[in-house]
Design an enzyme around this catalytic site. Sequence first.
Site, PDB file in Angstrom:
ATOM      1  CD  GLU A  38      -0.057  -1.814   8.292  1.00 21.37           C
ATOM      2  OE1 GLU A  38      -0.496  -1.091   9.223  1.00 21.37           O
ATOM      3  OE2 GLU A  38       0.508  -1.346   7.280  1.00 21.37           O
ATOM      4  CD  GLU A  41       7.321  -0.474   8.418  1.00 22.18           C
ATOM      5  OE1 GLU A  41       7.550   0.663   7.972  1.00 22.18           O
ATOM      6  OE2 GLU A  41       6.350  -1.170   8.045  1.00 22.18           O
ATOM      7  CG  ASP A  88      -0.362  -0.103   2.523  1.00 16.33           C
ATOM      8  OD1 ASP A  88       0.883  -0.156   2.617  1.00 16.33           O
ATOM      9  OD2 ASP A  88      -1.114  -0.161   3.523  1.00 16.33           O
TER      10      ASP A  88
END
Length: 278
Positions: free
Chosen positions: A120, A186, A49
């Site tokens: 996520e 991340e 995205d």
Amino acid sequence: MSVAVETKALTPPDIAARKGRDRIVCLTAYTTPLARLADRHCDVVLVGDSVGMVLHGLPSTLSVTLDMMIMHGKAVRRGLDRALMVVDMPFASYEEGPEQAFRNAARLMAQTGCAAVKLEGGESMAETIRFLTAHGIPVMAHVGLTPQSVNVFGGYKVQGRDGDADRILRDAVAVAEAGAFSVVLEKVTEPLARRITAEVTIPTIGIGASAACDGQILVVDDMLGMFTGFRPKFVKRYAELGSEADAAIAAYAADVRDGRFPATEHVFDDAPKAGDVA
């Protein structure tokens, strides 16, 4: 005489089986030409995205739509033969619950031909991941800094400091137990990435999470130097294509203004010549 080598597309179980073995190479891609290049070298190609920021000029990933992901997913699919194709589920396409997530993930897979989706979230998404995998949709999870929650975090901050490591570890364990075949870590600290990689049973894919992970991913526009909006510390620039493109466009503009382009070799006359296109 050369012998053609059969190319077999990688699957989520293939990637899961790499745990603790061969390093997993991942990149994002959003177009057919870049997908073809990535396919020659990468194990996983993610239609991320991040396309909203690097190609559409959006300030964050929050405005990316399912239709945008499908459009770019179709383009990437046309460029892949071997790499596993994963597509991001955009913000607000899965958070309501497992049923909403399944409808949108099924649409992504049906319309793009991807082999898996990425979403996520950690413990809060475990039920959804379990539902998707039980209904035939492989899931790559994503914990640590989750860009779709940037407003909750108050910015793109390093995760795992100030006593927060245990929460992120719980998130990683939860998504693994729910059935995710891999998990992106991340912008987490190196000690935390090492700890998670040692404790979870699925491959960890780092982005700003150190070489302790089982694999790595970067946004292709970042590592090629094509996106200059900002440069995270964890990005290594393997090329400066943005600067090269700027110089090339400047040279073209100067040639046009000074009458140097098109030159004789770029012009057609009445008599056909080699190089003409019918």
